[in-house]
Design a protein around this motif. Structure first.
Motif: not given
Length: 131
Positions: A5-6, A8, A124
């Protein structure tokens, strides 16, 4: 499957690559799916302080012992004719964008590889590590 999703969340994909212990990685996904972004994050997490760009026109970029290839503008035959298969014998990680057509040659010449399929789903990315 790893849901990203990101930025990280890419750490989970990096761990997948390290744990599979295969140093040739084919990155499969559509334009904008995150292939170069993943390589950029991998290089950063490996402690290499280089600017990562897609090697679309140069065919290969090198960041320390991380090799980054892009076959978007080349055929697999061009890649082989340029002697790039020999590059895979160098120690390090070899990431290949748009390299799905190389799979038959990698198998033919006895190279083990990991394929990472990247799919876009809503906001995502879904990464799938396939040995």
């Amino acid at each position: 499957m790893i849901e990203v999703k990101n930025i990280n969340d890419l750490q989970k994909v990096i761990e997948c690559v390290k744990n599979k212990n295969k140093h040739i990685i084919i990155l499969s996904g559509t334009l904008g799916s995150g292939k170069t972004t993943f390589v950029k994050e991998f290089v950063k997490k490996m402690g290499v302080d280089d600017e990562v760009n897609s090697p679309t026109f140069s065919i290969q970029n090198i960041y320390g012992n991380i090799f980054h290839y892009d076959l978007y503008n080349k055929t697999e035959e061009d890649f082989i004719r340029l002697g790039m298969l020999e590059e895979f014998e160098k120690e390090g990680y070899h990431f290949i964008e748009w390299g799905e057509g190389l799979e038959k040659y990698l198998k033919q010449f006895g190279f083990e590889y990991l394929k990472i399929e990247i799919n876009i789903k809503e906001n995502k990315r879904i990464f799938n590590c396939i040995d």
